[in-house]
Design a protein around this motif. Structure first.
Motif, mmCIF file in Angstrom:
data_model
loop_
_atom_site.group_PDB
_atom_site.id
_atom_site.type_symbol
_atom_site.label_atom_id
_atom_site.label_comp_id
_atom_site.label_asym_id
_atom_site.label_seq_id
_atom_site.Cartn_x
_atom_site.Cartn_y
_atom_site.Cartn_z
ATOM 1 N N THR A 53 -21.704 -15.199 9.249
ATOM 2 C CA THR A 53 -22.085 -16.406 9.989
ATOM 3 C C THR A 53 -22.086 -16.102 11.481
ATOM 4 O O THR A 53 -21.023 -16.051 12.115
ATOM 5 C CB THR A 53 -21.110 -17.553 9.672
ATOM 6 N N PRO A 95 -24.945 -16.127 15.247
ATOM 7 C CA PRO A 95 -26.223 -16.602 15.773
ATOM 8 C C PRO A 95 -27.373 -15.715 15.309
ATOM 9 O O PRO A 95 -27.156 -14.627 14.757
ATOM 10 C CB PRO A 95 -26.038 -16.512 17.301
ATOM 11 N N LEU A 102 -26.245 -19.468 12.657
ATOM 12 C CA LEU A 102 -25.729 -20.636 13.363
ATOM 13 C C LEU A 102 -26.525 -20.887 14.640
ATOM 14 O O LEU A 102 -26.928 -19.947 15.328
ATOM 15 C CB LEU A 102 -24.267 -20.431 13.753
ATOM 16 N N ASP A 103 -26.719 -22.153 14.951
ATOM 17 C CA ASP A 103 -27.268 -22.539 16.238
ATOM 18 C C ASP A 103 -26.359 -22.006 17.350
ATOM 19 O O ASP A 103 -25.128 -21.999 17.205
ATOM 20 C CB ASP A 103 -27.348 -24.063 16.316
ATOM 21 N N ASP A 104 -26.965 -21.541 18.436
ATOM 22 C CA ASP A 104 -26.190 -20.935 19.522
ATOM 23 C C ASP A 104 -25.065 -21.844 19.999
ATOM 24 O O ASP A 104 -23.908 -21.410 20.144
ATOM 25 C CB ASP A 104 -27.102 -20.616 20.708
ATOM 26 N N GLU A 105 -25.384 -23.112 20.254
ATOM 27 C CA GLU A 105 -24.375 -24.014 20.795
ATOM 28 C C GLU A 105 -23.279 -24.308 19.773
ATOM 29 O O GLU A 105 -22.114 -24.465 20.134
ATOM 30 C CB GLU A 105 -25.026 -25.310 21.276
ATOM 31 N N GLN A 106 -23.646 -24.359 18.500
ATOM 32 C CA GLN A 106 -22.636 -24.567 17.472
ATOM 33 C C GLN A 106 -21.704 -23.372 17.392
ATOM 34 O O GLN A 106 -20.487 -23.512 17.242
ATOM 35 C CB GLN A 106 -23.307 -24.800 16.115
ATOM 36 N N TRP A 107 -22.284 -22.182 17.511
ATOM 37 C CA TRP A 107 -21.478 -20.953 17.472
ATOM 38 C C TRP A 107 -20.491 -20.929 18.637
ATOM 39 O O TRP A 107 -19.317 -20.604 18.465
ATOM 40 C CB TRP A 107 -22.402 -19.740 17.508
ATOM 41 N N ALA A 140 -19.370 -23.550 20.282
ATOM 42 C CA ALA A 140 -18.385 -24.607 20.054
ATOM 43 C C ALA A 140 -17.339 -24.171 19.037
ATOM 44 O O ALA A 140 -16.138 -24.456 19.201
ATOM 45 C CB ALA A 140 -19.090 -25.878 19.585
ATOM 46 N N ASP A 141 -17.759 -23.502 17.979
ATOM 47 C CA ASP A 141 -16.816 -23.032 16.961
ATOM 48 C C ASP A 141 -15.817 -22.044 17.560
ATOM 49 O O ASP A 141 -14.623 -22.065 17.214
ATOM 50 C CB ASP A 141 -17.565 -22.373 15.806
ATOM 51 N N HIS A 142 -16.291 -21.169 18.439
ATOM 52 C CA HIS A 142 -15.384 -20.204 19.061
ATOM 53 C C HIS A 142 -14.414 -20.893 20.014
ATOM 54 O O HIS A 142 -13.226 -20.538 20.060
ATOM 55 C CB HIS A 142 -16.186 -19.119 19.791
ATOM 56 N N GLU A 147 -14.617 -20.767 26.917
ATOM 57 C CA GLU A 147 -16.066 -20.972 26.847
ATOM 58 C C GLU A 147 -16.830 -19.854 27.545
ATOM 59 O O GLU A 147 -17.864 -19.389 27.032
ATOM 60 C CB GLU A 147 -16.449 -22.317 27.466
#
Length: 284
Positions: free
Chosen positions: A159, A161, A222-227, A229-231, A238
């Motif tokens: 999982t 980007p 995964l969508d870049d922003e979701q990835w 956010a998950d991290h 960030e």
């Protein structure tokens, strides 16, 4: 004499080990921050001197007598790595080195969104302006595969980007090839690429993992922003997450896609592919 910086690190240390198989120990020197950590080289006859990129005077002393200097690139995101690399190049020139080799990065070209590319480009420019012969070893990604694949063995999924083809390369073979260049009679001028024989995507590696394990390993994009956010949710700052994201962005833009045959020629054998390494990791 051949002087290697960063000899207590993974790539620098492995390069010295391979040099010891090719040239007498008295022809090898290392420049390290902490000489105690290089005692195992001193015990075998290697010249060990203290030197760091932040201390030009000590660096010049540690480079004294060198015909060749291997400048192993630093990776401290908080430091001015371009300036520190330039100091190392200047110290090598001042010490009388006839050739400077530098561990650069595959895809070190203008426009690459991965920030270290700019550092490597600037360092290569300093080498070009140094007035001595130079070689930039543009190494492909050589970190452990699990750093890229994530916890796929537990989850059954890779999982990450969206990515692109990368010739994931064995660090041990990069070190061996670097030693071959340093110890050899052939000169390599300017940038040269050291990569595995083929470039693969994470989707390719999911298929390989499926075949090796008998499980269905899925590639989940995964969508870049979701990835990001998950991290962040796992405690990664960030800024660090967005820095890591640029590597995937560079990959899918094709900056790491090219495989080069030079590594195979230097080793005298076919380098290990990502599939070979994954099979070894699974069997370990």
């Amino acid at each position: 004499m051949i002087v290697v910086t960063g000899a207590t690190g993974g790539l620098g240390g492995a390069t010295v080990e391979h040099l010891l198989q090719r040239v007498p120990a008295e022809r090898i020197g290392v420049s390290v921050r902490d000489v105690a950590r290089a005692q195992h080289f001193a015990d075998r006859g290697v010249r060990v001197r203290q030197g760091s990129y932040e201390d030009p005077a000590a660096l010049r002393d540690s480079f004294a007598g060198a015909e060749q200097v291997l400048v192993v690139s630093g990776n401290d995101p908080a430091a001015d790595m371009t300036g520190l690399h330039r100091s190392a190049v200047e110290a090598a020139v001042a010490a009388g080195a006839r050739r400077i080799l530098y561990t650069s990065q595959q895809g070190a070209v203008p426009g690459n969104p991965y920030p270290p590319s700019d550092i490597h480009l600037a360092t290569e420019a300093a080498l070009r302006d140094s007035g001595v012969a130079w070689t930039a070893l543009r190494n492909a990604a050589y970190g452990p595969l699990d750093q890229i694949l994530g916890p796929w063995r537990r989850t059954g999924e890779i999982t990450q980007p969206a990515d692109g083809p990368v010739p994931y390369t064995d660090r041990a073979e990069v070190a061996e090839a670097t030693a071959v260049i340093l110890a050899g009679d052939r000169a390599f001028d300017g940038p040269v690429a050291l990569t595995a024989p083929t470039a693969v995507t994470l989707g390719d590696l999911a298929e390989v993992a499926s075949g090796l394990t008998g499980r269905t390993i899925k590639r989940v994009v995964l969508d870049d922003e979701q990835w990001v956010a998950d991290h962040i949710a796992t405690g990664v700052p960030e800024q660090a997450a967005r820095f890591m994201l640029t590597w995937y962005q560079a990959g899918r833009a094709g900056y790491f896609a090219e495989a080069d045959p030079l590594l195979a020629r230097l080793l005298g054998r076919e380098p290990r592919s990502a599939a070979d390494r994954l099979a070894a990791d699974i069997a370990a």
